[in-house]
Design a protein around this motif. Structure first.
Motif, PDB file in Angstrom:
ATOM      1  N   MET A   1      -3.550  -2.295   5.413  1.00  0.00           N
ATOM      2  CA  MET A   1      -4.105  -3.033   6.544  1.00  0.00           C
ATOM      3  C   MET A   1      -4.079  -2.248   7.844  1.00  0.00           C
ATOM      4  O   MET A   1      -4.764  -2.609   8.797  1.00  0.00           O
ATOM      5  CB  MET A   1      -3.366  -4.362   6.715  1.00  0.00           C
ATOM      6  CG  MET A   1      -3.723  -5.385   5.656  1.00  0.00           C
ATOM      7  SD  MET A   1      -5.507  -5.600   5.441  1.00  0.00           S
ATOM      8  CE  MET A   1      -5.911  -6.470   6.934  1.00  0.00           C
TER       9      MET A   1
ATOM     10  N   SER B   1       0.832  -1.214   0.000  1.00  0.00           N
ATOM     11  CA  SER B   1       0.000   0.000   0.000  1.00  0.00           C
ATOM     12  C   SER B   1       0.863   1.258   0.000  1.00  0.00           C
ATOM     13  O   SER B   1       0.588   2.211  -0.741  1.00  0.00           O
ATOM     14  CB  SER B   1      -0.969  -0.009   1.182  1.00  0.00           C
ATOM     15  OG  SER B   1      -0.274  -0.109   2.404  1.00  0.00           O
TER      16      SER B   1
ATOM     17  N   GLU C   1      11.165   2.929   6.308  1.00  0.00           N
ATOM     18  CA  GLU C   1      10.849   1.491   6.361  1.00  0.00           C
ATOM     19  C   GLU C   1      11.710   0.835   7.437  1.00  0.00           C
ATOM     20  O   GLU C   1      12.941   0.891   7.372  1.00  0.00           O
ATOM     21  CB  GLU C   1      11.097   0.849   4.990  1.00  0.00           C
ATOM     22  CG  GLU C   1      11.118  -0.664   4.971  1.00  0.00           C
ATOM     23  CD  GLU C   1       9.868  -1.319   5.583  1.00  0.00           C
ATOM     24  OE1 GLU C   1       8.743  -0.976   5.176  1.00  0.00           O
ATOM     25  OE2 GLU C   1      10.042  -2.164   6.479  1.00  0.00           O
TER      26      GLU C   1
ATOM     27  N   ARG D   1     -10.048  -8.662   7.591  1.00  0.00           N
ATOM     28  CA  ARG D   1      -8.861  -8.862   6.751  1.00  0.00           C
ATOM     29  C   ARG D   1      -9.304  -9.580   5.488  1.00  0.00           C
ATOM     30  O   ARG D   1     -10.366 -10.216   5.458  1.00  0.00           O
ATOM     31  CB  ARG D   1      -7.805  -9.665   7.493  1.00  0.00           C
ATOM     32  CG  ARG D   1      -8.206 -11.112   7.718  1.00  0.00           C
ATOM     33  CD  ARG D   1      -7.332 -11.800   8.719  1.00  0.00           C
ATOM     34  NE  ARG D   1      -5.933 -11.737   8.345  1.00  0.00           N
ATOM     35  CZ  ARG D   1      -4.973 -12.328   9.061  1.00  0.00           C
ATOM     36  NH1 ARG D   1      -5.283 -13.026  10.142  1.00  0.00           N
ATOM     37  NH2 ARG D   1      -3.725 -12.237   8.699  1.00  0.00           N
TER      38      ARG D   1
ATOM     39  N   GLY E   1      -6.891 -11.518   3.661  1.00  0.00           N
ATOM     40  CA  GLY E   1      -5.974 -12.605   3.335  1.00  0.00           C
ATOM     41  C   GLY E   1      -5.221 -12.302   2.059  1.00  0.00           C
ATOM     42  O   GLY E   1      -4.943 -11.136   1.752  1.00  0.00           O
TER      43      GLY E   1
END
Ligand code: AHZ
Length: 324
Positions: A289, A74, A95, A299, A301
């Protein structure tokens, strides 16, 4: 500093049958590798070439227009859209892992194929990732093909900088007015190994990246657009949902709803719908998420369409903010 230029014709990269031509044909004669040499270099030159650029980047991105937390599917999709549409904005991505990409190196469990439900295949068309069309959904032959392609496209943008192995461990906040409202004004960063070991060492203070649009006293510079944070740190886990968990402490009147069970049909559209600007604390957006964790959504998956599209949706809102 001396530089040795080696010119390599791209046509030489085409390997053909018969006499093998390759990129180094002018350097390596026939089959003889015995006199192969690299251009000379000092060890200190290598050190300076890396550190000078890293610290120039830290200096350049000490103030950023867009700070993306997390380089998963995302976050990378959002970065692509923002950088492509606004080359004038400074976009930095923090990150925590050494390797960017989050969970998108595999399709699910240890399986290679990545499933995307339509219309997310349009993003694959945009970044030139091939897929098999199965009607309602498409299949990329290896998730790593998607992730490595988006990552390499994003890294090519001159207005984008990725600091990996670096964790966001807090937000910079400022009063937004006289009513006790708070706005985010940057992120607090540290090397991930330090963040993970704060309990085992004497205090090592962090660093910061500030959002654009503020004056020296912390007040808004109303002549400039203020920057924004997009958090895409994934669902709850040792690092995941970092900003969601922190922001509910900061705004004091909300709680992290927690991700609900797996429901592919409802989860993907819901994540897209709930991604975007966070209403409780100014300048903060969510996608992926982390939105599901924040808002209590199912969720999905191993289907990745919502990751790309929620990133695009949040990017779209951010682009509107900068164009208003
Ligand atoms: O390392 C994390 C990962 O690369 C990074 N990250 C997390 N906390 C951070 C912090 N500072 C800096 N404090 C941090 N970086 O954020 C990235 C999140 O990537 P992800 O792939 O976990 O999240 P995503 O929302 O982009 O993609 C989720 C993919 C999933 S999970 C799922 C399910 O469980 O059902 N289904 C899909 C498609």
């Amino acid at each position: 500093m001396s530089t040795t230029q080696t010119t390599i014709e791209t046509s030489q990269l085409n390997l053909t049958g018969g006499t093998i031509r390759h990129a180094l044909s002018d350097v390596v004669k026939a089959d003889d590798w015995s006199d192969f040499k690299f251009t000379p270099i000092r060890e200190s030159t290598v050190s300076r070439a890396m550190t000078s650029r890293y610290f120039q980047d830290m200096d350049k991105y000490a103030v950023a227009d867009v700070i993306i937390i997390g380089a998963g599917s995302s976050g990378l999709s959002a970065a692509y859209v923002i950088c492509k549409n606004r080359p004038d904005l400074k976009v930095v991505c923090i990150e925590s892992n050494v390797s960017p990409g989050g969970g998108a190196w595999l399709g699910g469990q240890l399986f290679s194929a990545m499933i995307m439900r339509k219309p997310a295949h349009l993003f694959l068309d945009e970044v030139n990732v091939p897929y098999e069309d199965e009607g309602d959904y498409v299949v990329v032959k290896h998730a790593a093909l998607f992730t490595s392609t988006v990552l390499s496209e994003v890294l090519k943008f001159p207005n984008f900088k990725l600091f990996n192995a670096t964790a966001v461990e807090d937000l910079v906040t400022r009063p937004a007015g006289d009513n006790g409202e708070v706005t985010a004004a940057g992120v607090v960063t540290n090397w991930t190994l330090v963040t993970m070991n704060h309990d085992n060492q004497s205090c090592m203070d962090p660093n910061v990246i500030e959002l654009a649009g503020y004056q020296n006293d912390g007040s808004r510079d109303t002549s400039a657009k203020h920057g924004v944070i997009l958090s895409t740190t994934g669902h709850d886990g040792p690092f995941g949902a970092f900003t969601a968990k922190r922001i509910v402490q900061i705004d004091g009147n909300q709680k992290v709803a927690g991700m609900k069970g797996l429901d592919m049909n409802h989860a993907e559209a819901a994540v897209v719908k709930f991604s975007g600007e966070y209403k409780g604390v100014g300048n903060v957006y969510f996608a992926g998420m982390e939105s599901a964790t924040l808002h209590g959504l199912n969720r999905m998956g191993p289907t990745f369409g919502a990751m790309a599209v929620s990133g695009i949706k949040a990017a779209d809102e951010i682009l509107k903010h900068f164009s208003e």
